[in-house]
Scaffold this active site. Structure first.
Site, mmCIF file in Angstrom:
data_model
loop_
_atom_site.group_PDB
_atom_site.id
_atom_site.type_symbol
_atom_site.label_atom_id
_atom_site.label_comp_id
_atom_site.label_asym_id
_atom_site.label_seq_id
_atom_site.Cartn_x
_atom_site.Cartn_y
_atom_site.Cartn_z
ATOM 1 N N THR A 132 2.022 2.474 -4.240
ATOM 2 C CA THR A 132 2.265 1.226 -4.961
ATOM 3 C C THR A 132 2.572 1.466 -6.438
ATOM 4 O OG1 THR A 132 1.040 -0.694 -5.814
ATOM 5 C CG2 THR A 132 -0.275 1.136 -5.115
ATOM 6 N N ASP A 133 3.247 0.509 -7.063
ATOM 7 C CA ASP A 133 3.489 0.615 -8.513
ATOM 8 C C ASP A 133 2.216 0.315 -9.308
ATOM 9 O OD1 ASP A 133 3.319 -2.137 -8.079
ATOM 10 O OD2 ASP A 133 5.097 -2.643 -9.260
ATOM 11 N N GLU A 134 1.157 -0.178 -8.624
ATOM 12 C CA GLU A 134 -0.069 -0.525 -9.345
ATOM 13 C C GLU A 134 -0.777 0.705 -9.918
ATOM 14 O OE1 GLU A 134 -2.515 -3.540 -7.611
ATOM 15 O OE2 GLU A 134 -0.863 -4.374 -6.453
ATOM 16 N N TYR A 157 -8.629 -0.524 -5.812
ATOM 17 C CA TYR A 157 -7.462 -0.303 -4.941
ATOM 18 C C TYR A 157 -6.486 0.678 -5.585
ATOM 19 C CZ TYR A 157 -2.787 -1.101 -3.011
ATOM 20 O OH TYR A 157 -1.523 -0.921 -2.495
ATOM 21 N N LYS A 161 -5.446 4.548 -4.534
ATOM 22 C CA LYS A 161 -4.048 4.879 -4.206
ATOM 23 C C LYS A 161 -3.552 5.985 -5.151
ATOM 24 C CE LYS A 161 -1.559 3.432 -1.557
ATOM 25 N NZ LYS A 161 -1.316 3.780 -0.131
HETATM 26 P P1 NAD Z 1 -1.863 -3.916 5.324
HETATM 27 O O1 NAD Z 1 -3.223 -4.113 4.750
HETATM 28 O O2 NAD Z 1 -1.092 -5.100 5.786
HETATM 29 O O3 NAD Z 1 -1.941 -2.917 6.572
HETATM 30 C C1 NAD Z 1 -2.719 -1.754 6.541
HETATM 31 C C2 NAD Z 1 -2.756 -1.183 7.941
HETATM 32 O O4 NAD Z 1 -3.514 0.041 7.895
HETATM 33 C C3 NAD Z 1 -3.455 -2.090 8.970
HETATM 34 O O5 NAD Z 1 -2.716 -2.121 10.165
HETATM 35 C C4 NAD Z 1 -4.808 -1.428 9.172
HETATM 36 O O6 NAD Z 1 -5.353 -1.655 10.472
HETATM 37 C C5 NAD Z 1 -4.455 0.042 8.952
HETATM 38 N N1 NAD Z 1 -5.621 0.824 8.526
HETATM 39 C C6 NAD Z 1 -6.513 0.547 7.541
HETATM 40 N N2 NAD Z 1 -7.466 1.481 7.486
HETATM 41 C C7 NAD Z 1 -7.156 2.390 8.450
HETATM 42 C C8 NAD Z 1 -7.770 3.600 8.881
HETATM 43 N N3 NAD Z 1 -8.901 4.058 8.324
HETATM 44 N N4 NAD Z 1 -7.183 4.297 9.893
HETATM 45 C C9 NAD Z 1 -6.041 3.846 10.472
HETATM 46 N N5 NAD Z 1 -5.444 2.689 10.128
HETATM 47 C C10 NAD Z 1 -5.994 1.975 9.123
HETATM 48 O O7 NAD Z 1 -1.068 -3.100 4.221
HETATM 49 P P2 NAD Z 1 0.469 -3.231 3.766
HETATM 50 O O8 NAD Z 1 0.596 -4.330 2.800
HETATM 51 O O9 NAD Z 1 1.331 -3.195 4.962
HETATM 52 O O10 NAD Z 1 0.639 -1.866 2.943
HETATM 53 C C11 NAD Z 1 1.017 -0.664 3.612
HETATM 54 C C12 NAD Z 1 1.081 0.448 2.599
HETATM 55 O O11 NAD Z 1 2.033 0.153 1.601
HETATM 56 C C13 NAD Z 1 -0.244 0.699 1.877
HETATM 57 O O12 NAD Z 1 -0.421 2.081 1.743
HETATM 58 C C14 NAD Z 1 -0.051 0.039 0.534
HETATM 59 O O13 NAD Z 1 -0.817 0.666 -0.465
HETATM 60 C C15 NAD Z 1 1.434 0.231 0.320
HETATM 61 N N6 NAD Z 1 2.086 -0.788 -0.513
HETATM 62 C C16 NAD Z 1 1.919 -2.111 -0.239
HETATM 63 C C17 NAD Z 1 2.554 -3.048 -1.029
HETATM 64 C C18 NAD Z 1 2.443 -4.536 -0.738
HETATM 65 O O14 NAD Z 1 2.894 -5.343 -1.546
HETATM 66 N N7 NAD Z 1 1.870 -4.942 0.372
HETATM 67 C C19 NAD Z 1 3.359 -2.652 -2.104
HETATM 68 C C20 NAD Z 1 3.500 -1.278 -2.348
HETATM 69 C C21 NAD Z 1 2.866 -0.350 -1.544
#
Ligand code: NAD
Length: 351
Positions: A132-134, A157, A161
């Site tokens: 993430t950009d955070e 968080y 990350k």
């Molecule tokens: P989300 O919370 O919707 O989904 C996370 C998934 O990971 C879920 O399916 C959960 O069951 C699974 N999970 C959690 N803990 C686990 C574990 N211990 N073992 C196996 N599976 C596990 O998240 P998202 O929004 O889809 O984000 C996905 C990735 O992208 C993350 O790494 C996040 O940091 C990154 N990201 C998200 C955003 C955003 O705006 N949502 C932006 C930039 C980066």
């Protein structure tokens, strides 16, 4: 050999899995199915011979190793994480566990697997660590993050990350694992768990509930439609350089209050409320502790090196997204049943 996607039952991971399986590419989803993971998000591909599911917690090193031995990945796209800032304030332990320990286990399993690959397979193997950009912290009124911006995370968080990004890069520098790190701005789109701003506001407004906006709503985020992020992750996996970092952003900076007002105006046209415009439901609430003021991404290096650029404007993406939540009430109901009912999270106030 298959592409292993971790967190493929989550918001972004499910979009990656639907895309790959939809194109007939062999994909294995490793997911623990936490509150944020839901297999209903994969209904469109669950019957496809290209798709397989492994119910694996990435904190269980043996289970990860066994899954890698069974599926012999040609690439790993690592998205599994605890991802909600407000939850990280209430319960940081789960974030340390999954984001740090889980990423460590995956890197170790990938390293073991990589060392046993033949020369040709090694040449194309990639471990894409999705972040993430955070991690870069907060910006003032001007400027934008670049791959060279120093890390300054503020929430549990973003700190976990950031730590996982450092681990991933260390496994490249120390062990030669072909790691690529991507850092992306806020995503929005279908299948996002309704605790995050855009689905939370859409569903609350649709049901005539109050619309909580932190502080004065002046915090700025850069919004990227989830399918554009999928394009970026796949472009990085196919054409990225091991050891490199790629930033993705929508070029769509918006104050939170403006995002909320836009959702209200889409709802006013899609589902007019006889009681009046949806904006009347807006309510300003005490700010999140340590709330970063502004994020913005300069993705020009990713455009130059990967040919990537977002295909959706915020205006078209947000309309499509709001319509999706209105049309998919069953999904919203099922993913929230017994787990999360729209209550405020992360309101611990320091000092
Ligand atoms: P989300 O919370 O919707 O989904 C996370 C998934 O990971 C879920 O399916 C959960 O069951 C699974 N999970 C959690 N803990 C686990 C574990 N211990 N073992 C196996 N599976 C596990 O998240 P998202 O929004 O889809 O984000 C996905 C990735 O992208 C993350 O790494 C996040 O940091 C990154 N990201 C998200 C955003 C955003 O705006 N949502 C932006 C930039 C980066």
């Amino acid at each position: 050999m298959s592409i292993v996607v971790t967190g493929g039952a989550g918001f972004i991971g499910s979009a990656v899995v639907r895309r790959l399986a939809g194109e007939g590419r062999s994909v294995v989803n490793l997911d623990a199915l936490t509150y944020a993971g839901n297999l209903e998000s994969l209904a469109a591909v669950s019957g496809s011979p290209a798709y397989a599911f492994e119910h694996v917690d990435i904190c269980d090193a043996d289970a990860v190793n066994e899954a890698f031995e069974r599926h012999r990945p040609s690439a790993v796209l690592h998205l599994a994480a605890e991802s909600h800032v407000d939850r990280s304030i209430d319960g940081p332990g789960a974030f340390v566990r999954t984001n740090l320990l889980g990423t460590f286990n995956l890197l170790q399993a990938a390293r073991r697997h990589y060392e046993h690959l033949g020369t040709k397979e090694r040449g194309s193997f990639r471990f894409v660590h999705v972040s993430t950009d955070e991690v870069f912290g907060s910006l003032g009124e001007t400027g934008a993050f670049t791959p060279e911006t120093p890390y300054q995370p503020h929430s549990p968080y973003s700190a976990t990350k950031a730590g996982s990004d450092h681990l991933a890069r260390a496994w490249h520098d120390t062990y030669g694992l072909p790691v690529i790190v991507t850092n992306c701005s806020n995503n929005y789109g279908p299948y996002q768990f309704p605790e995050k701003l855009i689905p939370l506001i859409t569903l609350s407004a649709q049901h005539g509930r109050r619309l909580p906006v932190y502080g004065k709503g002046s915090n700025v985020r850069d919004w990227l439609f989830v399918e554009d992020h999928v394009d970026g992750i796949l472009a990085a996996a196919a054409n990225g350089e091991p050891g490199e970092t790629y930033l993705f952003g929508g070029g769509a900076e918006r104050r939170n209050i403006d995002v909320v007002r836009t959702i209200c105006s889409v709802l006013d046209s899609e589902r007019p409320d006889p009681a009046g415009p949806h904006e009347r439901l807006i309510e300003f609430v005490k700010d999140r502790p340590g709330h970063d003021f502004r994020y913005a991404v300069d993705a020009s290096a990713s455009t130059a090196r990967l040919g990537w650029r977002p295909r959706h404007s915020f205006e078209t993406g947000i309309r499509e997204t709001v319509r999706w939540y209105l049309d998919n009430g069953d999904w919203c109901e099922h993913v929230q049943s017994g787990k999360y009912r729209g209550e405020r999270l992360g309101s611990v106030v320091t000092g």
